[in-house]
Design a protein around this motif. Structure first.
Motif, PDB file in Angstrom:
ATOM      1  N   GLU A  70       0.820  -1.202   0.000  1.00  0.00           N
ATOM      2  CA  GLU A  70       0.000   0.000   0.000  1.00  0.00           C
ATOM      3  C   GLU A  70       0.859   1.259   0.000  1.00  0.00           C
ATOM      4  O   GLU A  70       0.476   2.281  -0.575  1.00  0.00           O
ATOM      5  N   ARG A 366      -6.688  -7.708  -1.358  1.00  0.00           N
ATOM      6  CA  ARG A 366      -7.530  -6.936  -0.436  1.00  0.00           C
ATOM      7  C   ARG A 366      -8.481  -7.844   0.338  1.00  0.00           C
ATOM      8  O   ARG A 366      -8.686  -7.652   1.552  1.00  0.00           O
ATOM      9  N   GLU A 370      -8.150  -8.269   4.429  1.00  0.00           N
ATOM     10  CA  GLU A 370      -9.243  -7.945   5.349  1.00  0.00           C
ATOM     11  C   GLU A 370      -9.555  -9.115   6.269  1.00  0.00           C
ATOM     12  O   GLU A 370      -9.813  -8.926   7.477  1.00  0.00           O
TER      13      GLU A 370
END
Length: 381
Positions: A70, A366, A370
């Protein structure tokens, strides 16, 4: 497992991460364990709730890799996250193998497409420049060399170059071959053919205006003609001269058995095929023509054959073959255009697949990041 043993094993499993990152993670878990113990929970209960430190370290490494991606979204960092996530389960690890194979194929496609694009572009630019401006010259062409003899020895070499004046040497050979052939009844003088029939010689000339036959019988010249052919000759005594552009075909036969034949090829007046036999020598060559010049010389057991693509020499069992490039430069130009278009389409397809792959990987990363964050939040800070 005690608190110290858990922290020690966790630190060991996180050794691939930077030291300051490991120190922060260890400090957080020591604080979490300390708070749980202060709340009245037992050390064994707290450590059991945290789970296996090896599996926990894998999830923490995956989370750290995700945060690094990120911060800097490169393809390499994204692949590190994928590998970290795949290490969490056997099924995901098995799925990673075909994905790596797919990336290998995609990389090979990039290399091949780029090579085709560069080769096609170079071919189009060089040959296009040659046809448009005459540069670079194609007189210096690569050829391969092969040689063999009765002893079985052979050698091959590549990447040699023909000399700059090779075409001029060939034209000179065409123009002077008849001077070295023992046919005294005929010779070439510039752009004119000179005929002087000796005793027993028979000549037949087909011109653009008709035909002329010359026979020398016992020292007397007999002439037979059709049309206005004789008017095309310049006659001085027993010497008949005619401009070569007026000759369509020529045939000479001497009393000694020598023969000479010539015939125009195509529409060009300078394009002629020759065939000469004198004693044991045999010479045939082509001037001009759509396929270019050609020369063949045979003398007893020796022979030399030269055309636009190769030179072949045979002498007493020895054989030498020099092969040049085949096909026309126009054909090579078309191949270059095809490679250029194919390479461009290949690169476009690779970029499109890369874009789809990037989007798919981002969604995959992603989703699993999560899930990892949720599991870590339920059992630890």
């Amino acid at each position: 497992m005690t608190q110290d043993a858990f922290i020690q094993q966790l630190r060991h499993e996180l050794r691939s991460l930077p030291k300051h990152v490991v120190d922060e993670i260890v400090a957080d878990y020591r604080e979490y364990i300390g708070d749980a113990l202060a709340a009245g929970r037992s050390e064994a209960e707290v450590i059991a709730a945290l789970g296996d430190p090896v599996k926990l370290a894998r999830e923490l490494r995956a989370q750290a890799s995700f945060r690094q991606w990120e911060t800097r979204r490169s393809f390499g960092n994204l692949l590190r996250v994928v590998v970290s996530i795949a290490g969490l389960g056997l099924v995901q690890l098995i799925l990673l193998v075909p994905f790596i194979f797919y990336l290998t194929l995609l990389t090979c496609a990039y290399v091949i497409s780029a090579a085709m694009l560069v080769a096609g572009l170079a071919t189009v630019v060089l040959l296009g420049s040659h046809h448009a401006f005459g540069w670079p010259s194609v007189d210096r062409i690569p050829f391969s060399f092969q040689g063999s003899s009765q002893g079985g020895d052979s050698e091959q070499g590549d990447d040699s170059e023909a000399g700059d004046n090779a075409p001029n040497h060939r034209e000179g050979a065409d123009a002077s071959m008849l001077k070295h052939v023992n046919v005294p009844d005929f010779r070439v003088d510039g752009d004119r053919f000179v005929l002087r029939p000796q005793s027993g010689t028979h000549m037949s000339v087909v011109t653009t205006a008709g035909t002329v036959e010359l026979r020398n019988e016992g020292g007397k010249l007999r002439v037979t003609s059709t049309g206005a052919a004789p008017a095309q000759f310049d006659v001085k005594g027993d010497v008949w001269t005619i401009h070569r552009t007026d000759v369509v075909a020529l045939d000479v036969r001497t009393a000694g058995g020598d023969t000479l034949s010539a015939a125009r090829m195509g529409g060009g007046s300078g394009d002629m095929a020759w065939d000469v036999k004198s004693d044991k020598d045999h010479v045939s060559f082509v001037e001009g023509g759509k396929d270019g010049p050609m020369l063949a010389v045979h003398s007893e057991g020796d022979s030399v054959v030269i055309d636009k693509n190769h030179v072949a020499i045979d002498s007493d069992g020895d054989h030498v073959l020099i092969v040049g490039p085949h096909g026309s430069s126009i054909g090579a130009l078309l191949y270059g255009v095809a490679m250029l278009v194919g390479g461009a389409l290949g690169l476009w397809l690779c970029l499109w697949l890369t874009r789809l792959t990037w989007r798919g990987l981002v969604r995959y990363v992603r989703h699993h990041a999560e899930r990892i964050a949720q599991r870590l939040e339920t059992g630890a800070p």
